[in-house]
Scaffold this active site. Sequence first.
Site, short mmCIF file in Angstrom:
data_model
loop_
_atom_site.label_atom_id
_atom_site.label_comp_id
_atom_site.label_asym_id
_atom_site.label_seq_id
_atom_site.Cartn_x
_atom_site.Cartn_y
_atom_site.Cartn_z
NE ARG A 265 -3.93 -2.26 1.82
CZ ARG A 265 -4.42 -3.19 2.61
NH1 ARG A 265 -4.00 -3.30 3.86
NH2 ARG A 265 -5.33 -4.04 2.17
CE1 TYR A 403 -2.08 -2.75 -10.00
CE2 TYR A 403 -2.15 -0.93 -8.46
CZ TYR A 403 -1.66 -1.51 -9.61
OH TYR A 403 -0.73 -0.84 -10.36
CD GLU A 404 -0.55 -3.78 -3.47
OE1 GLU A 404 -0.76 -4.52 -2.50
OE2 GLU A 404 0.39 -3.99 -4.27
N GLY A 405 -6.02 -3.82 -2.22
CA GLY A 405 -7.21 -3.55 -1.41
C GLY A 405 -7.88 -2.30 -1.94
#
Length: 596
Positions: A265, A403-405
């Site tokens: 993140r 992406y990355e949550g």
Amino acid sequence: MADIIRGGQFLVKETKCEDIFTPEDFSEEQIMMRDSVKEFVDKELWPNKERFEKKDYALTEEVMKKAGDLGFLSISVPEAYGGMGMGFVNTMLVCDYISGATGSFSTAFGAHTGIGTMPITLYGTEEQKQKYVSKLATGEWFGAYCLTEPGAGSDANSGKTKAVLSEDGTHYKITGGKMWISNAGFCQVFIVFARIEDDKNITGFIVENDPSNGISLGDEEHKLGIRSSSTRQVFFNETKVSVENMLAGRGDGFKIAMNALNVGRIKLAAACLEAQRRTISGAVNYANERQQFKTPISSFGAIQAKLAEMATNAYVGESASYRAAHDIETRINIRTQEGNTHQEAELKGVEEFAIECSILKVAVSEDVQSCTDEGIQIFGGMGFSEDAPMESAWRDARIARIYEGTNEINRMLSVGMLVKKAMKGHVDLLGPAMAVAEELMGIPSFDTPDYSELFAEEKEMIAKLKKVFLMVAGSAVQKYGPQLEDHQQLLMAASDILIEIYMAESAILRTEKLAKKEGTDKVQEQIAMAQLYLYHAVDIINEKGKEGVVSFAEGDEQRMMLMGLKRFTKYTNMPNVIRLREKIAAKLISENQYCF
């Protein structure tokens, strides 16, 4: 030793400008590294933008190998495994400047150096690290990360891929399908997550990419952006994996996945910075050259407003990203000095600042989208054309919010993690929240404050904005307790307050530090950017505070909290926003590039 700040404590502790790291603090070594990365981008990536847009996957693999030859894939890998063993700030710096030309390469680079290599570096046995990490560090091999499944996206632990132990106990047989796997088309090793029997949590495995071992790939996905990033489905059909290739312990996969995402993140935030700088420079160039009504469009106030806002967001994102990166590096170094292994120190160092990692992921990914969108607008009709660089930059930026949550998940995570830290006693939210509640009952001071020092009013405003968060979140926790996580819209509002506080404070602290070093007369534009961002932050916090308060408070309690909100978001001296924008834009236009 100075009092070392913990993750999330920025909310309840005053941070001094001397205690934060800024890009102006880069060492000579870091400046040399930055310049060598920029040279690589200008030579290998920028001239090939058109090829990247035409899905030239071979080019992506080729330039990844060149990045490996130059050592860029090994910055964070310990020297024992063929890496450079550099600190967290250096890792961020390379990730930042290597990501400016195309999202295709940026994604390949991030997937390989982060989630493709890091799980083995941080969770692998000595044998696993010796065998795999040295090859990944040089680019001899490339890595990919197989977590997402058709039914398991944000709910990463719900994957259906199975790992069944063989009768002789020597290996597992993995069966299942993974999707959206970056680098799948050219990687040699996968990090694969699968469930053993009916375990509550998934388990991680290191799986070599051998088609004869029941591994097959879907076609390349056709995507909105990051077009030359290889993205394919990966299917495993009783793929044999030695028991020695289990990563960490049985059931530790979810923990590996979550910690890998924390690092991912903050690095994703870094990967959105140079993209903004280059977009702004391109927009300024065009605005200076493009004439309408016999005058450059850069002389128009409407264009200047856009340029100023774009530059402000880039400056603030940069300020907050390097502040957090250095806090993480400091925490890692402390743990190393205390005798932790490299693995333990890095894992715990990043985990400590997981809240800040989520904040940055959300804020900077949304800023890069806004920046590229305004870039298209400044170019006008030309911006909508594939012949101009803005169109591909806008498409590439869009994935960063997913992406990355997703940003929605990260918003809720940031507040959830903060509340959990408070419950554990790692961050004292209760005391300050109670103090704010008492203050609401008291009579406000009508004294005229002394704002003679630089940023005196702005820093007081930041302190008041922190009270808004404590008021809203504190009351919400009291009302809902553990059920707070069911109130997602309230969490999202609280998260936006948290995000704006961290970003605005980071810019003010960076600029104050710079002003003390250079003199206020030399940093007038940076002062203007810090003030402009804070002005917007106050507005956002006011709006989100109201949204939160009226969702759970009624009657006298609601009236009292709304009065408190009004008090906490009130300027004594409202800044002249138009003049601030004009000052920032004038500097950009005269320099003909992003210049901060």
